[in-house]
Design a protein around this motif. Sequence first.
Motif, PDB file in Angstrom:
ATOM      1  N   THR A 167       0.852  -1.180   0.000  1.00  0.00           N
ATOM      2  CA  THR A 167       0.000   0.000   0.000  1.00  0.00           C
ATOM      3  C   THR A 167       0.894   1.238   0.000  1.00  0.00           C
ATOM      4  N   ILE A 168       0.639   2.123  -0.942  1.00  0.00           N
ATOM      5  CA  ILE A 168       1.430   3.352  -1.040  1.00  0.00           C
ATOM      6  C   ILE A 168       0.728   4.433  -0.227  1.00  0.00           C
ATOM      7  N   SER A 169       1.408   4.914   0.797  1.00  0.00           N
ATOM      8  CA  SER A 169       0.828   5.977   1.619  1.00  0.00           C
ATOM      9  C   SER A 169       1.084   7.330   0.961  1.00  0.00           C
ATOM     10  N   PRO A 170       0.270   8.329   1.278  1.00  0.00           N
ATOM     11  CA  PRO A 170       0.473   9.639   0.654  1.00  0.00           C
ATOM     12  C   PRO A 170       1.775  10.277   1.134  1.00  0.00           C
ATOM     13  N   PRO A 171       2.428  11.042   0.258  1.00  0.00           N
ATOM     14  CA  PRO A 171       3.644  11.751   0.677  1.00  0.00           C
ATOM     15  C   PRO A 171       3.281  12.915   1.601  1.00  0.00           C
ATOM     16  N   THR A 172       4.281  13.433   2.284  1.00  0.00           N
ATOM     17  CA  THR A 172       4.071  14.625   3.098  1.00  0.00           C
ATOM     18  C   THR A 172       4.660  15.822   2.374  1.00  0.00           C
ATOM     19  N   LEU A 173       4.094  16.977   2.623  1.00  0.00           N
ATOM     20  CA  LEU A 173       4.541  18.201   1.957  1.00  0.00           C
ATOM     21  C   LEU A 173       5.061  19.191   2.977  1.00  0.00           C
ATOM     22  N   ARG A 174       6.047  19.969   2.551  1.00  0.00           N
ATOM     23  CA  ARG A 174       6.527  21.094   3.347  1.00  0.00           C
ATOM     24  C   ARG A 174       6.585  22.292   2.416  1.00  0.00           C
ATOM     25  N   VAL A 175       5.898  23.357   2.770  1.00  0.00           N
ATOM     26  CA  VAL A 175       5.865  24.572   1.955  1.00  0.00           C
ATOM     27  C   VAL A 175       6.701  25.629   2.650  1.00  0.00           C
ATOM     28  N   SER A 176       7.583  26.275   1.886  1.00  0.00           N
ATOM     29  CA  SER A 176       8.396  27.361   2.448  1.00  0.00           C
ATOM     30  C   SER A 176       8.472  28.510   1.449  1.00  0.00           C
ATOM     31  N   VAL A 177       8.620  29.699   1.983  1.00  0.00           N
ATOM     32  CA  VAL A 177       8.740  30.900   1.162  1.00  0.00           C
ATOM     33  C   VAL A 177      10.214  31.298   1.126  1.00  0.00           C
ATOM     34  N   THR A 178      10.752  31.449  -0.088  1.00  0.00           N
ATOM     35  CA  THR A 178      12.143  31.850  -0.273  1.00  0.00           C
ATOM     36  C   THR A 178      12.180  33.129  -1.092  1.00  0.00           C
ATOM     37  N   LYS A 179      13.360  33.659  -1.319  1.00  0.00           N
ATOM     38  CA  LYS A 179      13.499  34.851  -2.168  1.00  0.00           C
ATOM     39  C   LYS A 179      13.094  34.559  -3.603  1.00  0.00           C
ATOM     40  N   GLN A 180      13.259  33.310  -4.016  1.00  0.00           N
ATOM     41  CA  GLN A 180      12.914  32.923  -5.380  1.00  0.00           C
ATOM     42  C   GLN A 180      11.420  32.655  -5.546  1.00  0.00           C
TER      43      GLN A 180
END
Length: 123
Positions: A71-84
Amino acid sequence: MLPLCPLSYGEADWLDVGGCQGIKQLHCDLSGVTSDPREWYYARVSSVSPSTSSKSAWALSPRFSPRLDTTISPPTLRVSVTKQGIVVRVKTLRPQVRRIHRNLRFKIYVTSSGGEEVHSKHA
């Protein structure tokens, strides 16, 4: 106690799985010893009472395949704000699952607060 032993299809010998011998839990992770996606495996288990030395007969699992039955579990996400800009990092799945599903791809979608899809990206 539940000793658990996997068998690669066609092999004559059962393999004792480390961490799965003499346990009280009703589950055990076999992914470390069943990681060949081309193989089919069986597992067997018996119950043992240390106080009376009684042992049950073996119970045999149906044949299973890491590639087809994982069973493939969902990935986790990390959102970050950079200068780009805004960066979304996808944390990959467990190494055993990545080995079995080598062609696994991710789809990242972005939506506005109104609920309309703005953009999608294959990763």
